[in-house]
Scaffold this active site. Sequence first.
Site, PDB file in Angstrom:
ATOM      1  N   SER A  38      32.226  48.818  78.279  1.00  0.00           N
ATOM      2  CA  SER A  38      31.378  49.878  77.735  1.00  0.00           C
ATOM      3  C   SER A  38      30.086  50.091  78.508  1.00  0.00           C
ATOM      4  O   SER A  38      29.501  51.153  78.420  1.00  0.00           O
ATOM      5  CB  SER A  38      31.077  49.579  76.274  1.00  0.00           C
ATOM      6  OG  SER A  38      30.475  48.316  76.150  1.00  0.00           O
TER       7      SER A  38
ATOM      8  N   HIS B 145      36.247  51.722  72.930  1.00  0.00           N
ATOM      9  CA  HIS B 145      35.802  52.892  73.704  1.00  0.00           C
ATOM     10  C   HIS B 145      36.979  53.681  74.270  1.00  0.00           C
ATOM     11  O   HIS B 145      36.880  54.249  75.364  1.00  0.00           O
ATOM     12  CB  HIS B 145      34.862  52.467  74.829  1.00  0.00           C
ATOM     13  CG  HIS B 145      33.482  52.161  74.353  1.00  0.00           C
ATOM     14  ND1 HIS B 145      32.544  53.139  74.078  1.00  0.00           N
ATOM     15  CD2 HIS B 145      32.900  50.991  74.047  1.00  0.00           C
ATOM     16  CE1 HIS B 145      31.424  52.569  73.655  1.00  0.00           C
ATOM     17  NE2 HIS B 145      31.612  51.266  73.623  1.00  0.00           N
TER      18      HIS B 145
ATOM     19  N   LYS C  61      33.301  54.814  66.321  1.00  0.00           N
ATOM     20  CA  LYS C  61      33.079  55.580  67.553  1.00  0.00           C
ATOM     21  C   LYS C  61      33.845  56.905  67.461  1.00  0.00           C
ATOM     22  O   LYS C  61      33.499  57.729  66.627  1.00  0.00           O
ATOM     23  CB  LYS C  61      33.444  54.708  68.755  1.00  0.00           C
ATOM     24  CG  LYS C  61      32.393  53.584  68.880  1.00  0.00           C
ATOM     25  CD  LYS C  61      32.608  52.610  69.990  1.00  0.00           C
ATOM     26  CE  LYS C  61      31.409  51.660  70.046  1.00  0.00           C
ATOM     27  NZ  LYS C  61      31.761  50.255  70.194  1.00  0.00           N
TER      28      LYS C  61
HETATM   29  C1  PLP Z   1      31.301  48.991  69.588  1.00  0.00           C
HETATM   30  C2  PLP Z   1      32.148  47.859  70.003  1.00  0.00           C
HETATM   31  C3  PLP Z   1      32.461  46.825  69.111  1.00  0.00           C
HETATM   32  C4  PLP Z   1      31.855  46.734  67.743  1.00  0.00           C
HETATM   33  O1  PLP Z   1      32.394  47.713  66.906  1.00  0.00           O
HETATM   34  P1  PLP Z   1      31.750  47.927  65.456  1.00  0.00           P
HETATM   35  O2  PLP Z   1      32.853  48.493  64.653  1.00  0.00           O
HETATM   36  O3  PLP Z   1      30.580  48.834  65.639  1.00  0.00           O
HETATM   37  O4  PLP Z   1      31.320  46.569  64.984  1.00  0.00           O
HETATM   38  C5  PLP Z   1      33.344  45.853  69.531  1.00  0.00           C
HETATM   39  N1  PLP Z   1      33.887  45.871  70.766  1.00  0.00           N
HETATM   40  C6  PLP Z   1      33.586  46.840  71.658  1.00  0.00           C
HETATM   41  C7  PLP Z   1      34.206  46.827  73.020  1.00  0.00           C
HETATM   42  C8  PLP Z   1      32.694  47.850  71.307  1.00  0.00           C
HETATM   43  O5  PLP Z   1      32.388  48.789  72.188  1.00  0.00           O
END
Ligand code: PLP
Length: 395
Positions: A185, A213, A242
């Site tokens: 990310s 992502h 997301k």
């Molecule tokens: C955003 C993200 C998370 C965390 O996700 P949440 O649901 O906001 O806790 C975990 N792993 C990756 C790769 C992320 O980008």
Amino acid sequence: MTDVGFLDHLRGTLAEIEAAGLMKRERLIEAAQGVRVQVGGRQMLNLCANNYLGLADDPRLIAAAKASMDSHGYGMASVRFICGTQDLHRALEVRLARFLGMQDAILFAACFDANAGLFEPLLGEQDAIISDSLNHASIIDGVRLCKARRYRFLNNDMEDLQAQLQRARAEGARFVLIATDGVFSMDGSFANLAAIAALAAEYGALTMVDDCHATGFIGPQGRGTPAAAGVAVDILTGTFGKALGGALGGYIAGPQPVIDLLRQRARPYLFSNALPPAVVAAALAALDIVEGADDLRADLARNAAYWRAGLQALGFDLLPGAHPIVPVMLGEAPLAQAFAQELDARGVMVSAFFYPVVPQGRARIRTQMNARLMLGDLDFALDAFAAAGKAVGVI
Ligand SMILES: *Cc1c(COP(=O)(O)O)cnc(C)c1O
């Protein structure tokens, strides 16, 4: 509070963070998350949300959430296994598993919890986890909580992965699990899943991919990086925070015995509240939209290509790639902060990323595209980047 110097100690740490230019400050958004956000009474163009398909303020998700509050109430006041499981929760798990091509799925309060709870119930002292060096913090924490032996390979370096697989095998590991983000990310780069799957097959290893992502906008119907690479992986984790609406909630999808055992043993599942009906119902609506959203995915890809080419033409230092994450590399944290401030003054909201989120000296502005941005919005943003870049002397 008893004066044992504790709060002064914390103030000292905060002063060090401030002096190093590493202090993060949060902006107050005064209305919905979207392509444009209102901050301090100003409209700003938002280039830093994980709102890839623009669903965070989508009327269909809001309507689904409202309707479910009328039919299923507001909160669950229970973990899943006591009395916190509604028909909606099971419907979402079944729907997700079908969408991802997995046998079953299990919901968590967040993907952070999913990753934190994944490893410990499945693997023990005799086993090995081989983890990419750029994996998300939640994978790192989840691996720390597990008794399996830990191996790390250099980011996306398949020779090093092979070396670690050989080591784990030579050291007698019973089960070996390779863990990777589908998309890294901070860089917007893709894991080499075709090579990882081939190595996993060669060494008899399992594979786990965190597709936060990617799910919703990468691969056919938005099924993520394994579908895009044309490979099957054993375990997938992801988020509803997301592209799938942007609220919250995470999940693990995989083979039936994996999901069944996690339901018995995963600590963030057993000891934390069930997701609220509004979030679950909106996530169901998001999956319906996403499956048929080739138009949004095409707009997102068009925006990412236009934006990347525009920044390149202006002379910015970008990390190469094709993901809607486009990092603009700046070096030191204070420069990245100053650049973000210049953009803020010009009506563009971005966020500077610096240590400890990225390595020292690798500070950047991580820009992210959204399907609902118009080319005119991107031209406006490119003008702002040009002016801000000249103001801080990076172009
Ligand atoms: C955003 C993200 C998370 C965390 O996700 P949440 O649901 O906001 O806790 C975990 N792993 C990756 C790769 C992320 O980008």
